[in-house]
Design a protein around this motif. Structure first.
Motif, PDB file in Angstrom:
ATOM      1  N   ALA A 127       1.119  -1.181   0.122  1.00 11.36           N
ATOM      2  CA  ALA A 127      -0.541   0.064  -0.122  1.00 11.36           C
ATOM      3  C   ALA A 127       0.401   1.880  -0.215  1.00 11.36           C
ATOM      4  O   ALA A 127       0.437   2.501  -0.600  1.00 11.36           O
ATOM      5  N   ARG A 128       1.895   0.796   0.605  1.00  8.27           N
ATOM      6  CA  ARG A 128       2.488   2.188   1.448  1.00  8.27           C
ATOM      7  C   ARG A 128       3.610   2.924  -0.379  1.00  8.27           C
ATOM      8  O   ARG A 128       3.662   3.883  -0.486  1.00  8.27           O
ATOM      9  N   GLU A 129       3.991   1.428  -1.043  1.00  6.59           N
ATOM     10  CA  GLU A 129       4.987   2.377  -2.337  1.00  6.59           C
ATOM     11  C   GLU A 129       3.759   2.969  -3.497  1.00  6.59           C
ATOM     12  O   GLU A 129       4.713   3.350  -4.443  1.00  6.59           O
ATOM     13  N   GLN A 131       1.355   4.951  -2.230  1.00  8.89           N
ATOM     14  CA  GLN A 131       0.376   6.054  -1.611  1.00  8.89           C
ATOM     15  C   GLN A 131      -0.897   5.364  -1.371  1.00  8.89           C
ATOM     16  O   GLN A 131      -2.037   6.214  -1.992  1.00  8.89           O
ATOM     17  N   VAL A 132      -1.488   4.532  -0.828  1.00  8.55           N
ATOM     18  CA  VAL A 132      -2.669   3.965  -0.982  1.00  8.55           C
ATOM     19  C   VAL A 132      -3.118   4.189   1.136  1.00  8.55           C
ATOM     20  O   VAL A 132      -2.155   3.266   1.929  1.00  8.55           O
ATOM     21  N   ALA A 133      -4.009   4.162   1.340  1.00 11.30           N
ATOM     22  CA  ALA A 133      -4.326   4.285   2.532  1.00 11.30           C
ATOM     23  C   ALA A 133      -5.368   2.602   2.866  1.00 11.30           C
ATOM     24  O   ALA A 133      -6.319   2.483   2.430  1.00 11.30           O
TER      25      ALA A 133
END
Lengths: 326, 326
Positions: A127-129, A131-133
């Motif tokens: 998710a971080r790669e 930019q997803v929360a």
């Protein structure tokens, strides 16, 4: 119990047979509902919001222990990474921008907390790669195996979401990377082509797009079917073959090309553009990235494979029926 | 692998213990992410869309065979109806308007198609009653029990989504219907209070709201905690007791009031408003509907129960830890 007249139950109550029959039955029942711009049958659904608020994309995929993975051959963190990645790949296939993910899990009672923690770290890595929360979910424990269901909400990028439906005869077909043999391990760390899809979408009209989860011929087959029963000729020498396909070929005796055409879970994108845009894609790189041309769309149904010796043979898209598979 | 500086992994890597520990750990890690107006810890999440497109609400809940239901005591159609209803109830708790649902299922191999068809008809029964489209999902079969995960996307209604957070000392507390004993069967056919919540929300400021899934004291406890550590005094004679609670009382010897306070899965709403709005709610019906006043918010933490004889006793909100429960 008031009912909107648009939402009466369809009269068709025939019992569906097989998974494709079931999905087709569900699809017929949900067709043409208000608010559903694009429903069951594409990589993600597109839902209209209230007036002037545009639309959202929603993709959902469930990973099941013993079916899609085993905890002998994959760590919970890898399972989490994959569960997020396959959903992101569905949003990529629409040239969409992912926003937030929702995760529901059924955790084995034994080591449930440790599994949950590792699973969540894997979900978060992916998710971080992009930019997803991770914005919500449901956590349960039970006496069964691990089940992880992820739903991702995103937005289409201008001018509109790309679907499987718009391929035209004469279009050139591209893929975003080498194919085949992902079951050697690569399937656990999908790299969703979100940025690549958006970059190409900004520069030209992508006529149709899908992510390669069932295998190139099967997924290209979906584009051809959804675009009105078209066909394709692929150039055998152009299909990009992953090193894993070569290793698999040495192991099982099938050719590496067969692996590249038939193996699933590559999570690369397959898309079509018109010849003029194809020329641009072949002559310049898109933000450092070059998709690979593999063939052309033709009006006659069926996928054929052309070889350097001039021979052309038909290859049958192989579907995957979860209820038939062992 | 580029990373948004806002989305670095938090440093906290302590292993959480127990389900509440786990959820709290996940919640801390996901706090203050961009785009997440309201994240883990309310009935639904609220996600910001691109500029000028407002926000959406997303709720997700997973039902598991042997945990939340058995196919001995519930038909697949009832399971589907409940799976949709509990998610709709979460949207109702925000005074939201549901739009579309996404359904992922793991189907037992034996009779999988028949179960899927009945499950889907149940999902559809509930969806149609609330003008919600089933717009996508994921269908799998496996050697395990039935698992059904539903995610619903909705929109807040003006002026904004109602959360658990806004209760104030002096607020009056209401519920939308009689409570207790739902496990006698009523829990399978939840009636999400979507219209009622929107009707009240249009007329006045609902300070805080939640749906009663874990039991009145537990869920009111969530409002009190989220609103800054407040407390409540309930009027024992005002708590509306469902006939099922009386039957259960006759069976197990606990009082019907205990059942009304402690039983879960009523899927009524509990909410607070200021005294002036409380007066309006008590004097006039809202589109034929009258919520029931049950007590007041006080600054001191804890929930107390006042009786007609003037006595007041503390009652402890009982939570439900999925990892502790047998």
């Amino acid at each position: 119990m008031s009912q909107n007249p648009d939402m009466q139950a369809p009269a068709d109550e025939n019992i569906p047979t097989g998974e494709f029959g079931l999905i087709e039955w569900i699809r017929r029942r949900s067709a043409s509902l208000p608010k559903v711009r694009l429903g069951i049958g594409d990589d993600a659904a597109e839902i209209d919001l209230s007036a002037d608020s545009g639309s959202i994309l929603v993709a959902t995929d469930m990973l099941i222990e013993g079916r899609h993975f085993t905890l002998d051959s994959a760590t919970p963190r890898q399972v989490g990474y994959k569960a997020m990645g396959v959903n992101l790949s569905d949003i990529a296939a629409m040239a969409g921008k992912p926003i937030a993910a929702f995760v529901s899990v059924a955790l084995p009672r034994s080591h449930g907390i440790e599994i949950a923690r590792e699973l969540y770290l894997g979900l978060e890595d992916s998710a971080r790669e992009h930019q997803v929360a991770i914005a919500g979910g449901d956590t349960n424990s039970w006496h069964g195996p691990l089940v992880c269901s992820v739903t991702i909400v995103g937005e289409p990028t201008p001018p509109r979401a790309v679907t499987r439906r718009g391929a035209k005869p004469g279009d050139h077909i591209f893929v975003t990377g080498p194919l085949g043999g992902s079951l050697r391990g690569r399937h656990l760390s999908p790299v969703p082509r979100i940025k690549e899809a958006q970059s190409i979408h900004r520069l030209m009209s992508i006529h149709a797009m899908i992510d390669i989860s069932d295998g190139l011929t099967a997924d290209l087959g979906h584009i051809l079917e959804e675009s009105g029963g078209l066909g394709a000729i692929l150039d055998a020498d152009s299909i990009p073959i992953h090193a894993d396909a070569i290793f698999e070929s040495a192991r099982d005796g099938r050719t590496s090309l067969e692996h590249a055409l038939g193996d699933g879970e590559d999570f690369e994108l397959c898309f079509t553009v018109d010849p003029a845009d194809s020329k641009r894609l072949r002559s310049e790189s898109i933000e450092g990235f070059k998709p690979i041309p593999i063939g052309v769309i033709r009006p006659e149904p069926g996928i054929a494979l052309g070889s350097a010796d001039g021979s052309i043979r038909d290859i049958t898209p192989k579907g995957f029926d979860h209820f038939q598979a062992k």
